[in-house]
Motif scaffolding. Structure first.
Motif, mmCIF file in Angstrom:
data_model
loop_
_atom_site.group_PDB
_atom_site.id
_atom_site.type_symbol
_atom_site.label_atom_id
_atom_site.label_comp_id
_atom_site.label_asym_id
_atom_site.label_seq_id
_atom_site.Cartn_x
_atom_site.Cartn_y
_atom_site.Cartn_z
ATOM 1 N N ALA A 190 0.832 -1.214 0.000
ATOM 2 C CA ALA A 190 0.000 0.000 0.000
ATOM 3 C C ALA A 190 0.861 1.256 0.000
ATOM 4 N N ALA A 191 1.956 1.246 0.788
ATOM 5 C CA ALA A 191 2.847 2.416 0.830
ATOM 6 C C ALA A 191 3.549 2.621 -0.508
ATOM 7 N N LEU A 192 3.936 1.535 -1.174
ATOM 8 C CA LEU A 192 4.563 1.650 -2.485
ATOM 9 C C LEU A 192 3.598 2.228 -3.515
ATOM 10 N N GLN A 193 2.358 1.796 -3.468
ATOM 11 C CA GLN A 193 1.356 2.343 -4.372
ATOM 12 C C GLN A 193 1.160 3.836 -4.127
ATOM 13 N N SER A 194 1.184 4.232 -2.860
ATOM 14 C CA SER A 194 1.064 5.653 -2.534
ATOM 15 C C SER A 194 2.262 6.441 -3.043
ATOM 16 N N ALA A 195 3.466 5.864 -2.911
ATOM 17 C CA ALA A 195 4.674 6.532 -3.399
ATOM 18 C C ALA A 195 4.648 6.687 -4.914
ATOM 19 N N LEU A 196 4.200 5.658 -5.614
ATOM 20 C CA LEU A 196 4.122 5.717 -7.072
ATOM 21 C C LEU A 196 3.091 6.751 -7.523
ATOM 22 N N ASP A 197 1.974 6.803 -6.812
ATOM 23 C CA ASP A 197 0.957 7.811 -7.151
ATOM 24 C C ASP A 197 1.478 9.218 -6.889
ATOM 25 N N ALA A 198 2.200 9.407 -5.789
ATOM 26 C CA ALA A 198 2.790 10.721 -5.497
ATOM 27 C C ALA A 198 3.808 11.108 -6.560
ATOM 28 N N ARG A 199 4.589 10.142 -7.021
ATOM 29 C CA ARG A 199 5.551 10.419 -8.093
ATOM 30 C C ARG A 199 4.832 10.862 -9.362
ATOM 31 N N ARG A 200 3.734 10.184 -9.699
ATOM 32 C CA ARG A 200 2.969 10.572 -10.886
ATOM 33 C C ARG A 200 2.460 12.007 -10.752
ATOM 34 N N GLN A 201 1.931 12.334 -9.574
ATOM 35 C CA GLN A 201 1.442 13.699 -9.354
ATOM 36 C C GLN A 201 2.585 14.712 -9.451
ATOM 37 N N ARG A 202 3.745 14.348 -8.913
ATOM 38 C CA ARG A 202 4.906 15.248 -8.964
ATOM 39 C C ARG A 202 5.322 15.539 -10.402
ATOM 40 N N ILE A 203 5.364 14.520 -11.226
ATOM 41 C CA ILE A 203 5.770 14.711 -12.620
ATOM 42 C C ILE A 203 4.724 15.491 -13.398
ATOM 43 N N ILE A 204 3.454 15.205 -13.135
ATOM 44 C CA ILE A 204 2.388 15.939 -13.823
ATOM 45 C C ILE A 204 2.459 17.427 -13.500
ATOM 46 N N VAL A 205 2.645 17.745 -12.214
ATOM 47 C CA VAL A 205 2.714 19.151 -11.811
ATOM 48 C C VAL A 205 3.966 19.813 -12.366
ATOM 49 N N SER A 206 5.055 19.037 -12.528
ATOM 50 C CA SER A 206 6.288 19.624 -13.046
ATOM 51 C C SER A 206 6.115 20.137 -14.470
ATOM 52 N N ARG A 207 5.117 19.637 -15.189
ATOM 53 C CA ARG A 207 4.870 20.082 -16.556
ATOM 54 C C ARG A 207 3.898 21.256 -16.631
ATOM 55 N N SER A 208 3.353 21.665 -15.522
ATOM 56 C CA SER A 208 2.395 22.768 -15.534
ATOM 57 C C SER A 208 3.125 24.102 -15.549
#
Length: 286
Positions: A190-208
């Protein structure tokens, strides 16, 4: 092992084409300037616009046109100023929201990885050592490779981080013995899934970032305000210059504040990987 090494090379180099394409964007050079040089550039450009408007109105202000210019109602000044202020507020709201989202994503990613490290104590010693090593490898790869890519607006979600993918495979493959290891295994996943989701959000925001249309509208509104100031005070050049200079200074200050925070992971004022570095596991002695 060869397969994993190839995946890591792809993770590190797979976005180089995207990176080269991102470096061609016109705004990259401005966002990568220091705050001082960025301020000088923005203020110089805004003052240049004000000077051009002032010079144009001054040249056209002949005796026959002065009366026509003076007929422009001064009541337009507060209306245009309010519209410009709303443009600035709406643009700044997007920038602050992106910055908050980026900071929250980095913090959540670090917290999730910290939970993985702590829960690894419930696994067999060999798997725990391997897991901690992989998390450390992921953090180092993120800081040295992915963070510079995000700064260039070039990070991609096409390739998953190999280290975390291997951690997930490792945890799933563990034959849990007892309720304690089963709980630890479930919570780590569950923690790994949360980390992967946070990484996705981080990369998405980096393109804004604020798109060119918004910048164009903002500066067009500023030009309209400068033009009305020049027309209303066309018979008083000193007063016109002072008023236009003050408005240009306020407009440039607003633009500088937005540009310095426009890209959350780019520039002198940016979000760094400090939360991830703080949770990085210590190397295990061989």
């Amino acid at each position: 092992m060869k397969f994993e090494a190839a995946r890591r090379r792809k993770f590190a180099a797979g976005d180089q084409y995207t990176s080269r394409r991102g470096n061609t964007e016109m705004s990259d050079w401005l966002h990568n300037l220091s705050v001082l040089w960025m301020a000088l550039t923005i203020f110089a450009f805004t003052y240049l616009l004000a000077i051009l408007v002032f010079a144009g109105v001054t040249i056209l202000s002949t005796k026959g046109r002065t009366a026509s210019f003076k007929s422009v109602s001064p009541g337009m000044l507060p209306v245009l100023g309010i519209i410009f202020g709303l443009f600035v507020a709406f643009t700044a709201a997007q920038v602050w929201s992106d910055s908050d989202r980026a900071s929250a994503a980095v913090s959540r990613e670090a917290s999730s990885l910290r939970a993985v490290i702590l829960l690894a104590g419930g696994l067999p010693p060999e798997q725990e050592t391997r897991l901690r090593s992989l998390v450390r490898e992921y953090v180092e790869q993120t800081v040295t490779v992915e963070w510079p890519m995000m700064a260039r607006n070039a990070a991609s979600l096409r390739v998953e981080p190999p280290a975390l993918a291997e951690v997930l495979q490792l945890v799933v493959s563990v034959s849990a013995q007892g309720a304690g290891q089963q709980t630890a295994q479930r919570e780590i996943i569950a923690a790994l899934q949360s980390a992967l989701d946070a990484r996705r959000q981080r990369i998405i925001v980096s393109r804004s970032e604020v798109n060119p249309v918004k910048w164009l509208c903002l500066y067009l509104q500023a030009i309209c305000e400068l033009l009305v100031i020049a027309l209303v005070h066309c018979d008083n050049r000193l007063g016109s210059a002072i008023a236009m200079g003050l408005f240009a200074t306020g407009a440039a200050t607003s633009v500088l504040l937005i540009v310095t925070h426009d890209r959350p992971f780019t520039g002198q004022i940016s979000i760094g990987p400090a939360p991830l570095l703080q949770i990085i596991p210590e190397k295990t002695a061989n």
